[in-house]
Design an enzyme around this catalytic site. Structure first.
Site, PDB file in Angstrom:
ATOM      1  N   ASP A  63      -6.229   8.259  10.557  1.00 27.65           N
ATOM      2  CA  ASP A  63      -4.891   7.814  10.939  1.00 27.65           C
ATOM      3  C   ASP A  63      -4.457   8.283  12.316  1.00 27.65           C
ATOM      4  O   ASP A  63      -4.754   9.389  12.752  1.00 27.65           O
ATOM      5  CB  ASP A  63      -3.874   8.294   9.904  1.00 27.65           C
ATOM      6  CG  ASP A  63      -3.975   7.485   8.620  1.00 27.65           C
ATOM      7  OD1 ASP A  63      -3.860   6.254   8.719  1.00 27.65           O
ATOM      8  OD2 ASP A  63      -4.201   8.075   7.562  1.00 27.65           O
ATOM      9  N   GLU A  67       0.843  -1.194   0.000  1.00 25.41           N
ATOM     10  CA  GLU A  67       0.000   0.000   0.000  1.00 25.41           C
ATOM     11  C   GLU A  67       0.875   1.239   0.000  1.00 25.41           C
ATOM     12  O   GLU A  67       1.673   1.445   0.910  1.00 25.41           O
ATOM     13  CB  GLU A  67      -0.885   0.020   1.238  1.00 25.41           C
ATOM     14  CG  GLU A  67      -2.057  -0.915   1.133  1.00 25.41           C
ATOM     15  CD  GLU A  67      -2.883  -0.861   2.389  1.00 25.41           C
ATOM     16  OE1 GLU A  67      -3.526   0.168   2.634  1.00 25.41           O
ATOM     17  OE2 GLU A  67      -2.841  -1.853   3.132  1.00 25.41           O
TER      18      GLU A  67
END
Lengths: 255, 395
Positions: free
Chosen positions: A57, A46
């Protein structure tokens, strides 16, 4: 057939994926990291597009993103970096970032650049299913791009089945109600959740992410699903040990 | 017929709005979306909301004809005195409403973001009132520049958590609150302070602030015999006080609506928060709106002397009012706002909040006719800004 679909056709257990932040620790590290991960047996990668406001995040990826942005990373640089290894790289790449990056860059231009850079799969966590249906499904299809949806412990079965019907690669199974980052061992409640999804007999490959940080958590989740993604732990490792020790990190997980 | 200025079922005002949230927040937002209208429209809610606004907040707030201000600028200038609300600003209209919704949904833990601290104080206040746990996210920079409000929140029993990411201001406090909500999807209610965020927040907050224009209508009728002024002026950061002051006039096209943004050191100075001038279409905090951003979609840090207007976006309703030319978007610099604050203080004996001062600052830029009826929404009082005012006090 995309590289990722090819991979899933040949392998359906212990799939190991690693996330990294493009342009971190150094602007030019993107290609070195992809080469290092591929060489050491990671199944797919990724590629994170650093964003100023990464809502899903935790601290590690927030910080790596702002440091990469401060060094001048942007989407054009990332696409150029990916193009430079397009012919030599055989590991499937998944581009991960936030919707506003694609919106501002231009949706068509973004898709064109993905196609030109060997990107066949994207993850945009804040692209909701209803927007995908109405605005992006046809566009992505035109450029041969697969979209990956997330599911969480709160996602209803009905919704998971709909997501499964829209998926032609994998479903990103978020390990717990939480943002990205290491959290220690896998709990029984999480195992129950993985088993619940597994029992739905979905057509899509199931990959768990968020909170998978080491060999122990990786092996545990791989007992229940097809594979797992390690992100923050790798980003932290890169910050401490740099891009030349990637074999150490991957070896620790896979051996 | 439904007004085009009302959100549609997916939360859109024209092309703006929607709910651009990660799956991690889907169930949280869906629960609210499925229930907010039912709750707000219920008799029990309306009864308690109106009761608390009256006996606890002190509504209705006066609509005051400001004689010396009118004399100076011409026309008949009325001030809607939201500064006289309990906690000192319009913010409490929204927190009273949302805390009742949170209670109805059985939530035990309240989280909120704050910039200047006004929404944080208003949230901490209703949490004390309802005996609910309260956690306020506030940018580290704002914690330093708004110390009195931080102290108030703590005294009210709230936990103030510094947001240390990004620019460490309102935008980052909002990110932190959303991240916290992701981690607490069941017991926690996110009490957003403005007409921003994913659907249904912009619509819900606008409805809860609509009490402002509801009162202006009947109060103005008492004063002038007519419900409609010629012009309504309000400042816009996220835009909740403006949404409330405009709400019942949105479909009355002969009422001119003026939204005032913070120009900071000047619109083109690179230190500004005039989103409608500097922004492009983008997605922030769950809605599609006008957003200050670079060519790669990275959010640009806004600047304003006033922490409450220091936001890189505007609510989707305002983005639509701007695009459709239903509202006129003006702006005022730091200095113009300071001058307007001192002027109102000397002319009318009212010290306004710095945010509100931006709305007052455009009076001098307008062509005002002799009979023009103008309502300025005096959204908050200036106690929290005294430190800045003292620095700028000319003997």
């Amino acid at each position: 057939m995309s590289k990722l679909k090819e991979l899933f056709k040949n392998k359906s257990t212990d799939l190991c994926s690693v996330f990294f932040t493009s342009g971190f620790p150094e602007l030019s590290d993107t290609t070195k990291i992809i080469e290092g991960l591929s060489k050491n047996g990671v199944d797919f990668i990724e590629v994170g597009m650093p964003y100023s406001d990464p809502l899903a995040d935790g601290l590690t990826i927030q910080e790596s993103s702002s440091r990469a942005l401060a060094k001048g990373i942007n989407l054009d640089i990332i696409f150029d970096q990916l193009k430079s290894i397009k012919n030599s790289n055989n590991t499937p790449l998944v581009l991960m970032g936030y919707l506003n990056q694609m919106l501002r860059y231009g949706e068509h231009k973004f898709c064109e650049q993905c196609a030109a850079s060997g990107i066949e799969t994207v993850i945009l966590p804040d692209l909701p299913m209803i927007e995908y249906e109405t605005h992006y499904k046809a566009l992505f299809a035109k450029y041969g791009i697969s979209n990956v949806f997330l599911v969480t412990p709160q996602t209803s079965e009905e919704r998971i089945r709909k997501i499964d019907s829209y998926t032609d690669t994998f479903i990103y199974v978020v390990a717990s109600a939480s943002i990205t980052g290491a959290k220690g061992e896998i709990s029984q409640a999480q195992i129950d959740y993985f088993e619940r999804i597994k029992a739905m007999n979905l057509k899509s490959t199931l990959i768990v992410g968020f909170g998978i940080s080491n060999k122990s958590t990786f092996n545990t989740v791989c007992k229940y699903v097809n594979g797992a993604i390690i992100g923050s732990a790798f980003v932290k490792f890169l910050d401490q040990k740099g891009v030349d020790k990637i074999d150490e990190f991957v070896g620790e997980i896979l051996n | 017929m439904k007004s085009k200025f009302q959100a549609d079922k997916n939360g859109y005002y024209g092309q703006f709005g929607g709910a651009f949230i990660p799956e991690l927040l889907y169930s949280n937002v869906k629960e609210l979306e499925d229930n907010y209208l039912k709750i707000i429209e219920s008799e029990a809610f309306q009864k308690e909301y109106k009761y608390l606004l009256k006996d606890y907040v002190g509504r209705p707030t006066p609509l005051y004809l400001a004689p010396r201000l009118s004399e100076k600028y011409g026309g008949h200038i009325y001030l809607k005195r939201e500064d006289l609300n309990h906690t000192g600003a319009h913010k409490v209209n929204n927190t009273i409403g949302q805390i009742l919704i949170a209670k109805q949904l059985g939530k035990k833990r309240i989280i909120a973001e704050t910039g200047a601290g006004q929404h944080g104080v208003a949230t901490a206040t209703v949490c004390a009132l309802m005996d609910l746990e309260c956690i306020i996210f506030m940018g580290e920079v704002d914690i330093k520049r708004q110390a009195p409000n931080v102290a108030r929140m703590k005294m009210l029993g709230a936990k103030v958590v510094p947001a240390k990411s990004g620019s460490k201001t309102l935008k980052d406090a909002t990110n932190e609150a959303m991240r916290n909500w992701i981690g607490n999807p069941k017991d926690t209610y996110y009490l957003i302070g403005s007409v921003v965020g994913p659907h249904p927040y912009p619509d819900m907050v606008a409805r809860l602030q609509a009490i402002i224009s509801e009162e202006i209508k009947w109060q103005l009728k008492e004063h002038t015999g007519k419900e409609n002024p010629d012009t309504v002026i309000a400042c816009v950061g996220g835009g909740s006080n403006a949404a409330g002051a405009f709400y019942h006039y949105l479909d009355e096209e002969n009422v001119e609506l003026i939204a005032v943004e913070a120009a900071g050191l000047g619109v083109d100075s690179g230190e500004s928060a005039a989103t409608s001038r500097l922004g492009e279409v983008g997605v922030l905090h769950g809605s599609k709106t006008i957003l200050m951003q670079d060519e790669y979609g990275q959010v640009i840090e806004p600047y304003s002397i006033s922490a409450g207007l220091d936001y890189p976006g505007i609510g989707p309703l305002h983005a639509f009012l701007n695009e459709s030319d239903r509202a006129i978007f003006m702006n005022a610099t730091d200095q113009e706002a300071l001058d307007a604050a001192f002027e109102l203080t000397r002319l009318e004996g009212i010290i306004p909040a710095l945010e509100t001062a931006h709305a007052l600052a455009v009076l001098g830029k307008m062509k005002i006719s002799k009979d023009q009826v103008i309502v300025v929404n005096l959204s908050g009082r200036g106690d929290k800004d005294l430190e800045i005012y003292i620095k700028n006090l000319k003997e």
